[in-house]
Motif scaffolding. Sequence first.
Motif, PDB file in Angstrom:
ATOM      1  N   GLY A  63       0.801  -1.210   0.000  1.00 51.68           N
ATOM      2  CA  GLY A  63       0.000   0.000   0.000  1.00 51.68           C
ATOM      3  C   GLY A  63       0.833   1.259   0.000  1.00 51.68           C
ATOM      4  N   THR A  64       0.149   2.391   0.125  1.00 52.70           N
ATOM      5  CA  THR A  64       0.787   3.703   0.181  1.00 52.70           C
ATOM      6  C   THR A  64       0.550   4.301   1.555  1.00 52.70           C
ATOM      7  N   PHE A  65       1.594   4.954   2.084  1.00 54.29           N
ATOM      8  CA  PHE A  65       1.521   5.490   3.437  1.00 54.29           C
ATOM      9  C   PHE A  65       2.051   6.916   3.456  1.00 54.29           C
ATOM     10  N   HIS A  66       1.427   7.745   4.288  1.00 52.60           N
ATOM     11  CA  HIS A  66       1.869   9.119   4.494  1.00 52.60           C
ATOM     12  C   HIS A  66       2.520   9.211   5.865  1.00 52.60           C
ATOM     13  N   VAL A  67       3.794   9.600   5.895  1.00 52.89           N
ATOM     14  CA  VAL A  67       4.572   9.635   7.135  1.00 52.89           C
ATOM     15  C   VAL A  67       4.859  11.085   7.510  1.00 52.89           C
ATOM     16  N   ASP A  68       4.633  11.409   8.787  1.00 49.55           N
ATOM     17  CA  ASP A  68       4.927  12.770   9.236  1.00 49.55           C
ATOM     18  C   ASP A  68       6.407  13.090   9.095  1.00 49.55           C
ATOM     19  N   GLN A  69       7.246  12.183   9.594  1.00 43.31           N
ATOM     20  CA  GLN A  69       8.702  12.392   9.508  1.00 43.31           C
ATOM     21  C   GLN A  69       9.364  11.069   9.163  1.00 43.31           C
ATOM     22  N   LEU A  70      10.222  11.085   8.151  1.00 45.52           N
ATOM     23  CA  LEU A  70      10.842   9.848   7.659  1.00 45.52           C
ATOM     24  C   LEU A  70      12.346  10.022   7.568  1.00 45.52           C
ATOM     25  N   TRP A  71      13.068   9.069   8.179  1.00 41.56           N
ATOM     26  CA  TRP A  71      14.533   9.071   8.146  1.00 41.56           C
ATOM     27  C   TRP A  71      15.005   8.062   7.109  1.00 41.56           C
ATOM     28  N   LEU A  72      15.743   8.538   6.097  1.00 40.86           N
ATOM     29  CA  LEU A  72      16.253   7.672   5.032  1.00 40.86           C
ATOM     30  C   LEU A  72      17.735   7.367   5.271  1.00 40.86           C
ATOM     31  N   PRO A  73      18.112   6.090   5.285  1.00 39.21           N
ATOM     32  CA  PRO A  73      19.533   5.760   5.425  1.00 39.21           C
ATOM     33  C   PRO A  73      20.358   6.308   4.270  1.00 39.21           C
ATOM     34  N   ALA A  74      21.574   6.685   4.588  1.00 37.62           N
ATOM     35  CA  ALA A  74      22.519   7.085   3.548  1.00 37.62           C
ATOM     36  C   ALA A  74      22.952   5.862   2.759  1.00 37.62           C
ATOM     37  N   MET A  75      23.425   6.077   1.556  1.00 31.40           N
ATOM     38  CA  MET A  75      23.987   4.999   0.730  1.00 31.40           C
ATOM     39  C   MET A  75      25.361   5.463   0.272  1.00 31.40           C
ATOM     40  N   SER A  76      26.278   5.555   1.222  1.00 30.37           N
ATOM     41  CA  SER A  76      27.596   6.094   0.929  1.00 30.37           C
ATOM     42  C   SER A  76      28.406   5.128   0.084  1.00 30.37           C
ATOM     43  N   SER A  77      29.400   5.658  -0.562  1.00 28.65           N
ATOM     44  CA  SER A  77      30.318   4.853  -1.374  1.00 28.65           C
ATOM     45  C   SER A  77      31.738   5.138  -0.891  1.00 28.65           C
ATOM     46  N   PRO A  78      32.523   4.099  -0.589  1.00 31.52           N
ATOM     47  CA  PRO A  78      32.231   2.669  -0.724  1.00 31.52           C
ATOM     48  C   PRO A  78      31.265   2.174   0.342  1.00 31.52           C
ATOM     49  N   ASP A  79      30.813   0.925   0.167  1.00 33.65           N
ATOM     50  CA  ASP A  79      29.873   0.332   1.117  1.00 33.65           C
ATOM     51  C   ASP A  79      30.429   0.287   2.531  1.00 33.65           C
ATOM     52  N   TRP A  80      31.742   0.039   2.644  1.00 33.44           N
ATOM     53  CA  TRP A  80      32.354  -0.150   3.954  1.00 33.44           C
ATOM     54  C   TRP A  80      33.521   0.817   4.138  1.00 33.44           C
ATOM     55  N   THR A  81      33.576   1.406   5.320  1.00 37.60           N
ATOM     56  CA  THR A  81      34.703   2.242   5.733  1.00 37.60           C
ATOM     57  C   THR A  81      35.192   1.741   7.085  1.00 37.60           C
ATOM     58  N   SER A  82      36.354   2.196   7.479  1.00 41.76           N
ATOM     59  CA  SER A  82      36.887   1.777   8.775  1.00 41.76           C
ATOM     60  C   SER A  82      35.994   2.250   9.911  1.00 41.76           C
ATOM     61  N   GLU A  83      35.368   3.417   9.773  1.00 38.99           N
ATOM     62  CA  GLU A  83      34.492   3.914  10.832  1.00 38.99           C
ATOM     63  C   GLU A  83      33.216   3.097  10.914  1.00 38.99           C
ATOM     64  N   LYS A  84      32.611   2.755   9.771  1.00 34.22           N
ATOM     65  CA  LYS A  84      31.413   1.913   9.803  1.00 34.22           C
ATOM     66  C   LYS A  84      31.732   0.560  10.422  1.00 34.22           C
ATOM     67  N   LEU A  85      32.864  -0.017  10.045  1.00 29.99           N
ATOM     68  CA  LEU A  85      33.257  -1.306  10.603  1.00 29.99           C
ATOM     69  C   LEU A  85      33.447  -1.207  12.113  1.00 29.99           C
ATOM     70  N   ARG A  86      34.078  -0.140  12.577  1.00 28.64           N
ATOM     71  CA  ARG A  86      34.285   0.040  14.014  1.00 28.64           C
ATOM     72  C   ARG A  86      32.959   0.093  14.767  1.00 28.64           C
ATOM     73  N   VAL A  87      32.003   0.859  14.224  1.00 28.80           N
ATOM     74  CA  VAL A  87      30.702   0.991  14.880  1.00 28.80           C
ATOM     75  C   VAL A  87      29.982  -0.351  14.914  1.00 28.80           C
ATOM     76  N   MET A  88      30.029  -1.083  13.811  1.00 29.16           N
ATOM     77  CA  MET A  88      29.340  -2.367  13.750  1.00 29.16           C
ATOM     78  C   MET A  88      29.945  -3.380  14.716  1.00 29.16           C
ATOM     79  N   LEU A  89      31.268  -3.480  14.751  1.00 36.20           N
ATOM     80  CA  LEU A  89      31.901  -4.460  15.635  1.00 36.20           C
ATOM     81  C   LEU A  89      31.680  -4.104  17.100  1.00 36.20           C
ATOM     82  N   ALA A  90      31.654  -2.813  17.415  1.00 40.34           N
ATOM     83  CA  ALA A  90      31.379  -2.401  18.787  1.00 40.34           C
ATOM     84  C   ALA A  90      29.955  -2.787  19.182  1.00 40.34           C
ATOM     85  N   PHE A  91      29.012  -2.602  18.261  1.00 39.04           N
ATOM     86  CA  PHE A  91      27.626  -2.977  18.540  1.00 39.04           C
ATOM     87  C   PHE A  91      27.502  -4.482  18.757  1.00 39.04           C
TER      88      PHE A  91
END
Length: 301
Positions: A131-159
């Motif tokens: 269906g179709t939905f109307h959202v008051d506020q919507l957060w869209l993930p970034a799609m940075s390039s490259p897919d993986w960076t050292s900072e993203k990896l650090r955050v993921m492994l810490a989590f």
Amino acid sequence: MPDRPLVLQDALISSPDGLVQQQDLLWFHFQKYPWNLDDPDANPSSGDHRRHLEQRLAEGLPNPESAQPLPGAFHLGLSPHIHSYYHLLTDLLPHLLETPRHPVLVPEDWPQTFSDFLINAGFSLRPLPLGTFHVDQLWLPAMSSPDWTSEKLRVMLAFFAEAVPEIKHPPFRKLYLSRRKARKRHLVNEEKLLPLLHQHGYELVMPEDLTIPEQVCLLRKTTHLVSPHGAGLVNGLFAPRTARILEIRPVPESGGGCFDTLFRLGWSRHEVLVPPPSGRFALPPDKLSAVLDRWRREDTP
């Protein structure tokens, strides 16, 4: 590509593929493919970006008259590839770890193991039917390039260190990750390769049969990993940095080298094996044997 979340007010969403519209602007595959309906010259004139949007636009835009209201703030967890474990770990989860804990809009038919993991980690999910939905506020993930960076990896492994506590012990397992349950990119002659893998001490693993914490724990114990190119190979990020990793690709350019980007961040023993062209994804046993024999020789003190 954008490297930070985008926050929209009064947005329309089409479920389940996650096409987002705000007035004359569209976003598809999270922020990967933006599109301007009012200024065609601002859009790419060719390439995958244009092809994906034109194919999607042929299906029509979200209809505001039939939109169901979703009051409040939400994260977008809908995209054409969000049923993929790779895109859960690469695109959505890093976004959720760096943003406020709003509910996450996900497909109604999402894999249960994905939902269970996020809920157990403290995230709130809102499954959406077609269906179709109307959202008051919507957060869209970034799609940075490259897919993986050292900072993203650090955050993921810490989590994951907190979400799936590790029991310290020396790694000892050799794994072969099968894709026989996948819809594409599975080795058609896998049955001929399994006896060879077993001779070298490899266990057959079906990632789909395991929960996400079970996959994480298994990979932490791994010294050697063999896998066809596919979503399950992203589990390699949980393997010790000393692990040997063999990625079997149908063609050299599979996935745009996404695992090269990941494993360059610390896994220096990642290798790629591409079968000779044959019109199907089949690996001659002697090609695999050559790699496994070499590894055995090099591992011998």
